[in-house]
Design a protein around this motif. Structure first.
Motif, PDB file in Angstrom:
ATOM      1  N   SER A 129      49.108  48.127 118.420  1.00 41.88           N
ATOM      2  CA  SER A 129      50.207  48.307 119.581  1.00 41.88           C
ATOM      3  C   SER A 129      50.755  49.725 119.195  1.00 41.88           C
ATOM      4  CB  SER A 129      50.796  47.149 119.931  1.00 41.88           C
ATOM      5  OG  SER A 129      49.936  46.076 120.389  1.00 41.88           O
ATOM      6  N   PHE A 168      50.853  53.267 121.363  1.00 43.08           N
ATOM      7  CA  PHE A 168      52.289  53.370 122.069  1.00 43.08           C
ATOM      8  C   PHE A 168      52.495  54.897 121.493  1.00 43.08           C
ATOM      9  CE2 PHE A 168      56.923  53.786 121.683  1.00 43.08           C
ATOM     10  CZ  PHE A 168      57.068  53.529 123.065  1.00 43.08           C
ATOM     11  N   GLY A 218      50.079  48.381 123.892  1.00 45.58           N
ATOM     12  CA  GLY A 218      50.537  49.372 123.197  1.00 45.58           C
ATOM     13  C   GLY A 218      50.353  50.747 124.339  1.00 45.58           C
ATOM     14  N   GLY A 250      53.145  52.782 126.501  1.00 49.90           N
ATOM     15  CA  GLY A 250      53.505  54.311 126.095  1.00 49.90           C
ATOM     16  C   GLY A 250      53.425  55.117 127.515  1.00 49.90           C
TER      17      GLY A 250
END
Length: 205
Positions: free
Chosen positions: A22, A26, A64, A68
């Motif tokens: 994750s 991200f 993630g 992001g």
């Protein structure tokens, strides 16, 4: 690709497991030079080794990635396109962006609307910056999230599954993804054009 990135990614994943996936995905969305084309296939390889489970690894990658995407969405929402292009020309080299990328992504969004967020998630080079025009054009947060999740889920699942199937040759995913991505991009544009034409014909009818 920098050698330190290829060495750092496995270290983070080995130490943090699903949380590392994750975190890496991200960061990949914030800093495009970090490649999802290596992160998720490596996660798939870890699954093949019995270190991780496939479904949780995919979910971790999706979480993630969507997290992001939000910073870029809100940057687009709060900063004008003109200012974004100026910033990209000044500082964008550090993350692989320039004013032309910003302009192209906004044109892409203006032409294809919300569908561009879904399809854009499937194309390397467009995946990250498609969040910017969504924010610039005030796309609703719920719509942005749903369209993004659709495309992200397909992309992450494909990469992780490819890494799982290829085993210790997972790095080949990145090598062969370029030609495949071009085919995908052409197909996506054709589909979007068809949708627009059908919509115009229905309006005339």
């Amino acid at each position: 690709m920098s050698q330190w990135i290829t060495e750092w990614i496995p270290q983070v994943m080995n130490q943090l497991g699903y949380g590392g996936i994750s975190l890496l995905m991200f960061l990949e969305n914030l800093f495009p030079p970090i490649p999802s084309e290596l992160i998720m296939p490596l996660a798939g390889f870890a699954v093949a080794q019995g270190k991780l489970e496939l479904f949780p690894a995919i979910v971790a990658g999706i979480i993630g990635t969507i997290l992001g995407a939000y910073p870029w969405y809100y940057i687009g929402k709060w900063v004008s396109e003109e200012r974004l292009e100026q910033l990209a020309d000044r500082y964008g080299k550090w993350i692989g962006l320039d004013a032309k990328d910003i302009h192209k992504s906004n044109v892409w969004f203006g032409r294809y609307g919300h569908q561009s967020v879904f399809f854009g998630r499937l194309v390397p080079g467009i995946r990250t910056i498609v969040s910017l025009p969504a924010g610039v054009n005030a796309m609703g947060l719920i719509s942005f999230t749903l369209y993004s999740l659709g495309g992200i889920s397909l992309w992450v699942t494909f990469l992780a599954s490819a890494g799982y199937k290829l085993g210790d040759h997972y790095e080949l995913v990145e090598q062969y993804l370029g030609p495949v991505s071009k085919i995908v991009l052409v197909s996506i544009v054709a589909i979007l054009v068809l949708l627009i034409v059908r919509k115009q014909l229905r309006r005339r009818a």
